[in-house]
Design a protein around this motif. Structure first.
Motif, PDB file in Angstrom:
ATOM      1  N   GLY A 134      15.411  -7.316   6.025  1.00  0.00           N
ATOM      2  CA  GLY A 134      15.442  -8.649   5.051  1.00  0.00           C
ATOM      3  C   GLY A 134      14.231  -9.505   4.611  1.00  0.00           C
ATOM      4  O   GLY A 134      14.043 -10.246   4.578  1.00  0.00           O
ATOM      5  N   GLY A 135      13.775  -8.374   3.772  1.00  0.00           N
ATOM      6  CA  GLY A 135      12.608  -8.659   2.847  1.00  0.00           C
ATOM      7  C   GLY A 135      12.814  -9.595   1.931  1.00  0.00           C
ATOM      8  O   GLY A 135      14.001  -9.761   1.299  1.00  0.00           O
ATOM      9  N   GLY A 136      12.026 -10.888   1.664  1.00  0.00           N
ATOM     10  CA  GLY A 136      12.320 -11.655   0.704  1.00  0.00           C
ATOM     11  C   GLY A 136      11.472 -11.531  -0.739  1.00  0.00           C
ATOM     12  O   GLY A 136      10.982 -10.425  -0.592  1.00  0.00           O
ATOM     13  N   GLY A 137      11.404 -12.824  -1.193  1.00  0.00           N
ATOM     14  CA  GLY A 137      10.651 -12.586  -2.589  1.00  0.00           C
ATOM     15  C   GLY A 137       9.170 -12.094  -2.588  1.00  0.00           C
ATOM     16  O   GLY A 137       8.957 -11.204  -3.579  1.00  0.00           O
ATOM     17  N   VAL A 138       8.516 -12.251  -1.250  1.00  0.00           N
ATOM     18  CA  VAL A 138       7.113 -11.501  -1.461  1.00  0.00           C
ATOM     19  C   VAL A 138       7.341 -10.286  -1.073  1.00  0.00           C
ATOM     20  O   VAL A 138       6.315  -9.501  -1.881  1.00  0.00           O
ATOM     21  N   GLU A 139       7.913  -9.653  -0.650  1.00  0.00           N
ATOM     22  CA  GLU A 139       8.263  -8.266   0.040  1.00  0.00           C
ATOM     23  C   GLU A 139       8.770  -7.827  -1.503  1.00  0.00           C
ATOM     24  O   GLU A 139       8.214  -6.599  -1.955  1.00  0.00           O
ATOM     25  N   ILE A 140       9.636  -8.388  -2.244  1.00  0.00           N
ATOM     26  CA  ILE A 140       9.960  -7.654  -3.603  1.00  0.00           C
ATOM     27  C   ILE A 140       9.048  -7.650  -4.440  1.00  0.00           C
ATOM     28  O   ILE A 140       8.919  -6.657  -5.155  1.00  0.00           O
ATOM     29  N   GLN A 141       8.322  -8.733  -4.247  1.00  0.00           N
ATOM     30  CA  GLN A 141       7.095  -8.535  -5.311  1.00  0.00           C
ATOM     31  C   GLN A 141       6.106  -7.682  -5.018  1.00  0.00           C
ATOM     32  O   GLN A 141       5.606  -6.753  -5.905  1.00  0.00           O
ATOM     33  N   SER A 142       5.923  -7.395  -3.846  1.00  0.00           N
ATOM     34  CA  SER A 142       5.086  -6.180  -3.482  1.00  0.00           C
ATOM     35  C   SER A 142       5.393  -4.828  -4.035  1.00  0.00           C
ATOM     36  O   SER A 142       4.561  -4.091  -4.502  1.00  0.00           O
ATOM     37  N   VAL A 143       6.776  -4.702  -3.836  1.00  0.00           N
ATOM     38  CA  VAL A 143       7.246  -3.266  -4.357  1.00  0.00           C
ATOM     39  C   VAL A 143       7.231  -3.319  -5.933  1.00  0.00           C
ATOM     40  O   VAL A 143       6.729  -2.379  -6.479  1.00  0.00           O
ATOM     41  N   ASP A 163       0.943  -1.304   0.004  1.00  0.00           N
ATOM     42  CA  ASP A 163       0.091   0.036   0.039  1.00  0.00           C
ATOM     43  C   ASP A 163       0.893   1.340   0.063  1.00  0.00           C
ATOM     44  O   ASP A 163       0.543   2.139  -0.592  1.00  0.00           O
ATOM     45  N   THR A 164       1.954   1.243   0.508  1.00  0.00           N
ATOM     46  CA  THR A 164       2.791   2.308   0.939  1.00  0.00           C
ATOM     47  C   THR A 164       3.183   2.606  -0.466  1.00  0.00           C
ATOM     48  O   THR A 164       3.301   3.868  -1.059  1.00  0.00           O
ATOM     49  N   VAL A 165       3.913   1.637  -1.281  1.00  0.00           N
ATOM     50  CA  VAL A 165       4.283   1.872  -2.640  1.00  0.00           C
ATOM     51  C   VAL A 165       3.219   2.279  -3.557  1.00  0.00           C
ATOM     52  O   VAL A 165       3.372   3.420  -4.487  1.00  0.00           O
ATOM     53  N   ALA A 166       1.993   1.651  -3.629  1.00  0.00           N
ATOM     54  CA  ALA A 166       1.113   2.076  -4.245  1.00  0.00           C
ATOM     55  C   ALA A 166       0.532   3.493  -4.252  1.00  0.00           C
ATOM     56  O   ALA A 166       0.442   4.409  -5.142  1.00  0.00           O
ATOM     57  N   ARG A 167       0.543   3.941  -2.968  1.00  0.00           N
ATOM     58  CA  ARG A 167       0.253   5.223  -2.567  1.00  0.00           C
ATOM     59  C   ARG A 167       1.132   6.418  -3.074  1.00  0.00           C
ATOM     60  O   ARG A 167       1.047   7.283  -3.919  1.00  0.00           O
ATOM     61  N   LEU A 168       2.538   5.989  -2.848  1.00  0.00           N
ATOM     62  CA  LEU A 168       3.690   6.903  -3.603  1.00  0.00           C
ATOM     63  C   LEU A 168       3.557   7.046  -4.859  1.00  0.00           C
ATOM     64  O   LEU A 168       3.486   8.189  -5.480  1.00  0.00           O
TER      65      LEU A 168
END
Ligand SMILES: Cc1cc2nc3c(=O)[nH]c(=O)nc-3n(C[C@H](O)[C@H](O)[C@H](O)COP(=O)(O)OP(=O)(O)OC[C@H]3O[C@@H](n4cnc5c(N)ncnc54)[C@H](O)[C@@H]3O)c2cc1C
Ligand SMILES: Cc1cc2nc3c(=O)[nH]c(=O)nc-3n(C[C@H](O)[C@H](O)[C@H](O)COP(=O)(O)OP(=O)(O)OC[C@H]3O[C@@H](n4cnc5c(N)ncnc54)[C@H](O)[C@@H]3O)c2cc1C
Lengths: 398, 380
Positions: free
Chosen positions: B65-74, B14-19
């Protein structure tokens, strides 16, 4: 059944080849073969050579400067010209408005317009589509109101190819709002320099300027510029569209593009070997070559039928769909062939005058842009969906 | 089995989306693309300030230490905005290589900058003749004195034009397509002998080819063990592939929304064109291509940071194959369903189409990954 050219046709082909070898300017051929940008001047230079040879308006009656080639001769010309790198004729004058004027125009119109098409004084563009009237062309709204000896035209045309170079536009305009849409349309010839006309560029996704919007604000057009009868324009427009469609299959151009692709694939490497020898890539090329082979015979069958006195009908719609799909498939493979180098957009290398080092292959730069640009093939001249609607209605009776 | 994002992951997205919504309108994106940098310096700074460039790194670098899912979100949200910043190149690929192969000194030297966004890294693994085979390395690194001398050329280095550091692969031993004998070097772009030929890319970003002419680097430019970089490259490009898949999902979502909206709005023959069954079915196909692609992007994300295995290799190859095909399908059919308007510069659809098709030219096209998958097929 005889699939071979006759002796006369073979002799004609030799004549065409000799002409192309001798007269086609090398720089223009190099541009066409490498999908480089063609200028207005390039087109005009080539037109002049063709007119001198008497081959520019080959399908016109002889009295107006044509040579009445048979459909097979025309086909031979298309194939050979593409193979040698002859640029595609800008069709709007010689191949579109001229046949309409010849068939439906007055003698004065023929005497006035046809020579100017030949000598290049008039550069035509096509004003059919409007923002609200694309596939549903008959819903067009550009209005022409008659006032004694002239019409007052108001409205907007769009997607006008090469309108920025044109000094004449043939337009479909609404002259009657009381009747069924198709019955209130007229065919007008309009001088682009008339006050009230504004041309604005539309830039396409590849950054090119080849289409335009054309605005009409109280534009005064003499009634002599009406072709045929008022409100009968739809008939003339449809006559023109069948003319347009047959050329749109682009078999000759596809053959040239395929040979260009093979050149590219023989130079680009994958695991140290030319892509052309790579099992999966060569099969992709083989598949499109096979499809093109079939389409080119279908094309000949239509040509033979026309030669026998038939009219190209809904079959040409089928061929337009197939032909454009094949060309798009070739463009797709050319883009794939250059691999990571599809990504750079190196505009300077798209010009023939470029003298620097090529980033990769000398023919790589235009390939991705070309792929995107030619998405238009399945949209214009009646979208492929519309062509299929025509086939299902006219041939299948659905 | 749970396909929903955790609360933190959802917040991140959501943070990235808003930005992106706030800063990256289509019109602004066109402007960013036209600048010399080719992206928004300001937006890049904001990604840093909000800690987004630090996401994959440890806490001491400001990340979690974000992994694949966090990277995916961004990446999905950056894809939606067609963002031009070198997030994938610098943070994921560059940062990933430095984290995996760099020694303590190298990590201390570079990673804080990568994580804060102040140091932009570009990665040059391809060569003019290599097509998509990253083990095909002709660029040579020869021992000279304490360090190495690099000679060769790296092709289509996205973000390389403005990078503060370029990581390149070069051969220290072995034959041209051997996996063995490839090494990675951290090269200062301003070093003598480094030349860049910069160009815009057809999807609106910028990149360059990097020419290395007798470039002298110190011994501490070598990242990881000499000659053993192939594994690092394979692993880290795997993470980058997962990121590209996520970016593509964002592009496809937006592309499909635009098309669907257009089918409802555009009228011809007195009805919305979405009433024509041929367009309806095509839209359904576009949607199911997106869903197939989304499934593979999720799978790819779940393997991105897993230990290397044939299963990981297969999954990432499969994901990229599906994404490339879906992206091209959605681009071509979307343009077609729009008619002429889909071909214009001023309407955003075409730019999504260009990005999607170009994603298929990054880190392996459809055939490359099909072949890779076939070579790893399980016997039964
Ligand atoms: C590069 C380019 C050059 C052009 N040059 C010219 C030119 O010089 N002069 C000129 O007059 N025009 C020109 N055109 C316009 C072209 O003829 C139109 O784009 C075309 O007719 C489609 O119209 P549209 O773009 O409004 O799409 P729409 O008609 O809005 O169609 C959108 C989508 O709906 C589909 N569709 C519409 N109706 C139906 C239906 N009944 N059944 C199933 N599907 C349907 C279409 O196939 C398409 O996929 C050009 C177009 C392009 C892209
Ligand atoms: C092997 C088999 C097992 C079956 N088992 C069962 C069962 O256990 N129980 C049961 O109740 N039924 C069963 N069926 C019947 C099945 O549900 C019907 O065949 C099916 O609903 C299609 O109907 P139809 O065969 O009358 O074809 P039609 O409905 O006549 O359709 C003919 C064609 O027209 C197309 N079509 C029809 N309407 C539209 C539309 N609006 N838009 C676009 N295309 C359209 C169809 O997709 C099809 O291609 C079975 C059928 C088969 C072949």
């Amino acid at each position: 059944m005889n699939m071979n050219y006759t002796a006369e046709e073979l002799a004609f082909r030799d004549e065409v080849r000799a002409f192309l070898e001798e007269k086609l300017p090398a720089d223009i051929a190099a541009k066409a073969k490498g999908f480089r940008k063609m200028t207005k001047e390039d087109h005009q230079r080539w037109q002049k050579i063709l007119v001198e040879q008497g081959w520019y308006a080959s399908h016109w009656p002889e009295e107006y400067g044509g040579v009445k080639w048979t459909p097979v001769q025309k086909h031979i010309w298309d194939e050979e010209s593409s193979a040698y790198g002859g640029p595609r004729t800008v069709p709007f004058g010689v191949n579109m408005v001229a046949p309409v004027i010849i068939k439906f125009g007055t003698e004065e119109q023929k005497q006035y317009y046809l020579p100017k098409i030949l000598n290049g004084e008039h550069w035509w563009c096509q004003g059919y589509s409007e923002p609200g009237a694309g596939s549903d062309l008959a819903s067009l709204k550009t209005r022409a109101v008659r006032e004694v000896d002239h019409y007052i035209v108001n409205g907007q045309k769009t997607w006008t190819t090469l309108g920025q170079h044109a000094n004449m536009i043939f337009c479909l305009v609404r002259t009657n709002t009381e009747v069924k849409a198709q019955e209130g349309i007229s065919f007008l010839l309009i001088d682009m320099n008339t006050p009230g006309i504004t041309v604005r560029p539309i830039i396409t996704l590849d950054g090119e300027h080849e289409v335009n919007e054309v605005f009409f604000e109280d534009v005064k057009v003499p009634v002599e510029n009406l072709v045929g009868e008022e409100d009968k324009g739809w008939t003339y427009a449809k006559y023109l569209l069948t003319y347009e469609r047959t050329g749109l299959a682009g078999i000759g151009i596809s053959k040239a593009a395929l040979s260009h692709l093979k050149g590219l694939a023989s130079r680009r490497l994958k695991n140290g070997k030319p892509l052309l020898q790579d099992p999966s890539f060569s099969q992709r090329i083989a598949q499109v070559e096979i499809d093109l082979m079939a389409a080119s015979i279908s094309n000949l069958r239509i040509i033979a039928a026309v030669e026998g006195g038939g009219v190209p009908g809904a079959e040409s719609s089928m061929l337009k769909v197939k032909g454009t799909e094949i060309r798009q498939a070739i463009n797709d493979l050319a883009r794939r062939a250059i691999g990571p180098y599809a990504i750079p957009f190196v505009e300077e290398e798209m010009s023939l005058d470029y003298e620097g080092e090529f980033l990769s292959d000398e023919n790589a730069a235009p390939m991705a842009a070309q792929y995107f640009n030619n998405r238009k093939l399945s949209i214009f001249g009646g979208s492929n969906e519309i062509q299929k609607n025509i086939v299902s209605k006219m041939i299948l009776g659905l | 089995m749970d396909f929903t994002l955790s609360e933190e992951q959802q917040m991140l997205q959501d943070t990235v989306a808003r930005l992106v919504r706030g800063e990256y309108s289509f019109e602004k994106r066109l402007e960013f693309s036209e600048t010399e940098l080719g992206f928004s310096e300001d937006f890049w700074k904001q990604l840093g300030e909000l800690g987004l460039t630090a996401v994959p790194f440890d806490e001491e670098l400001g990340g979690f230490g974000g992994g694949g899912v966090e990277i995916q979100s961004v990446m999905t949200e950056l894809g939606r905005g067609l963002c031009l910043e070198p997030f994938m190149q610098s943070v994921i690929l560059g940062g990933g290589i430095l984290s995996q192969a760099g020694n303590k000194d190298q990590q201390d030297k570079y990673l804080p900058g990568v994580a804060s966004g102040e140091l932009k890294v570009a990665v040059g693994l391809q060569e003019p003749q290599s097509y998509y085979n990253l083990n095909e390395v002709e660029t040579k690194a020869e021992k000279s004195g304490e360090g190495y001398t690099l000679n060769g050329r790296k092709a289509v280095v996205i973000g390389g034009h403005c990078a503060d550091l370029i990581i390149v692969s070069a051969r220290t031993s072995g034959d041209v397509r051997d996996a063995d004998g490839i090494s990675l070097f951290a090269v200062d772009p301003s070093a003598e002998g480094v030349e860049r030929r910069t160009y815009p890319t057809i999807d609106g970003a910028k990149g360059c080819d990097v020419f290395l002419n007798n470039v002298k680097v110190d011994a501490d430019a070598l990242l990881g063990e000499e000659g053993k970089a192939a594994e690092v490259i394979e692993y880290q490009t795997g993470r980058a592939i997962a990121a590209l898949c996520a970016e593509a999902i964002g592009c496809m979502e937006e592309a499909n929304e635009l098309t669907l909206e257009y089918l409802k709005q555009r009228k011809q023959f007195g009805v919305p064109i979405g009433k024509f069954q041929v367009l309806q079915h095509r839209m359904v196909d576009m949607m199911s291509e997106l869903e197939q692609a989304r499934s593979m992007a999720i799978l790819a994300a779940s393997f991105a940071d897993a230990e290397q295995s044939d299963e990981r290799r297969r999954t990432l190859a499969a994901a990229k194959n599906v994404i490339n095909r879906a992206g091209q399908f959605i681009s071509e059919k979307g343009i077609q369903s729009h008619g002429g308007i889909g071909m214009t510069w001023e309407y955003s659809f075409a730019h999504y189409a260009k990005r999607l098709v170009m994603i298929s030219h990054q880190l392996g096209d459809e055939d490359f990954h099909l072949e890779r998958y076939a070579s790893l097929l399980e016997a039964s």
